[in-house]
Scaffold this active site. Structure first.
Site, PDB file in Angstrom:
ATOM      1  N   PRO A 125       0.832  -1.198   0.000  1.00 56.89           N
ATOM      2  CA  PRO A 125       0.000   0.000   0.000  1.00 56.89           C
ATOM      3  C   PRO A 125       0.867   1.248   0.000  1.00 56.89           C
ATOM      4  CG  PRO A 125       0.104  -0.878   2.202  1.00 56.89           C
ATOM      5  CD  PRO A 125       0.877  -1.825   1.318  1.00 56.89           C
ATOM      6  N   ASN A 168       4.690   2.567  -5.373  1.00 55.93           N
ATOM      7  CA  ASN A 168       4.812   2.413  -6.818  1.00 55.93           C
ATOM      8  C   ASN A 168       3.846   3.300  -7.602  1.00 55.93           C
ATOM      9  OD1 ASN A 168       6.040   1.351  -9.048  1.00 55.93           O
ATOM     10  ND2 ASN A 168       4.820  -0.528  -9.096  1.00 55.93           N
ATOM     11  N   ARG A 194      10.181  -3.723  -9.004  1.00 56.32           N
ATOM     12  CA  ARG A 194       8.830  -3.190  -9.133  1.00 56.32           C
ATOM     13  C   ARG A 194       8.551  -2.927 -10.597  1.00 56.32           C
ATOM     14  NH1 ARG A 194       7.503  -1.411  -4.068  1.00 56.32           N
ATOM     15  NH2 ARG A 194       5.353  -1.459  -4.775  1.00 56.32           N
TER      16      ARG A 194
END
Ligand SMILES: [Zn+2]
Length: 284
Positions: free
Chosen positions: A2, A165, A250
């Site tokens: 999150p 992200n 990522r």
């Protein structure tokens, strides 16, 4: 994982439900805390620090939790049905006369002395949503590694805490830079960081995370999770590629026309591996 705004909002809800109230029951379902009972103690405060949540409890004890990928807290009135997942995913329950706070799938559930909180959050850079946000200190930390890729530097919680992200991806689109640009090559680092913070501030009081101004599903992001679809500005196909080394790699998204700077060649197999990140839910 999150974003910090999700943790901030969860912290706000938990603080409203728990702070100033005496715990009537606690249930720690992690082996090292199985026999711990904090009932009878007052919850003093609930403090988000980046993606960490610190629940301070009377007697100098802090409950440290971290959401990591899909951890979440749910709030229920006594007698409500719990809906956050199967019972075995419950890690901790804190109850007072009004509320049952249930922590699901939390990978970190630990108690420590409140005076020792720095041992778990002391490494964090300035908290993007914290009351002590310090832009100059965040910039100092970022500039200390001038060769780092900006997309990874923004995610590194030691530089600034709370950005994930989604926001680093979107702010790089809005500033026209690919995530692979070196920190030292970012034209206006202060404005980039402040823009990322403003995007988070705009969303911290709601569960929706819009960076475009639209809350409509499918219109709320510029490039994040939009690989293969047309750029909202120029129509070019959005591409994605992993950035960083496993296990911290990522998925980055960018528009090759709107964003300038180095970029790897995307591969179809990478594009297929992406999946939507679940938004951490908080009920009711
Ligand atoms: Zn574009």
């Amino acid at each position: 994982m999150p974003e910090g705004d999700t943790v901030w909002l969860a912290g706000e809800r938990l603080r409203a439900a728990l702070a100033g109230q005496v715990l009537t029951k606690t249930d720690f379902r992690v082996p090292q805390l199985a026999t711990t009972d904090l009932s009878g103690r007052e919850v003093l405060d609930v403090v988000p620090r980046g993606k960490h949540l610190l629940t301070r409890i009377e007697g100098g004890v802090t409950l440290h939790t971290h959401f990591r990928m899909d951890g979440t807290w749910h709030l229920y009135a006594p007698g409500d049905r719990w809906t956050g997942g199967p019972d075995w995913q419950v890690r901790v329950v804190l109850e007072n006369v009004q509320w049952q706070a249930v922590g699901y799938r939390l990978p970190v559930v630990a108690l420590l002395a409140t005076g020792d909180e720095d041992s778990v959050v002391g490494h964090l850079g300035p908290d993007v949503l914290g009351p002590d946000w310090d832009l100059d200190e965040a910039l100092r930390r970022l500039r200390a590694k001038p060769d780092a890729e900006i997309g990874l530097a923004l995610l590194d919680q030691r530089n600034l805490a709370g950005l994930g992200n989604l926001y680093r991806t979107e702010v790089l689109f809005l500033r026209g830079l690919t995530p692979w640009v070196k920190v030292s090559d970012v034209p206006d680092l202060a404005s980039l960081v402040e823009k990322g913070r403003r995007l988070m501030l705009g969303n911290r009081d709601r569960w929706e995370q819009s960076t475009t101004g639209s809350l409509r599903r499918g219109e709320d992001h510029w490039v994040f999770e939009r690989a293969g679809r047309p750029c909202r500005r120029c129509g070019t196909r959005i591409i994605s590629a992993e950035q960083g080394a496993a296990p911290q790699a990522r998925l980055s998204y960018w528009c090759p026309a709107c964003q300038l700077g180095p970029a790897p060649t995307p591969t179809p197999s990478r594009a297929r591996r992406e999946r939507p990140l679940g938004r951490t839910r908080y009920a009711p």
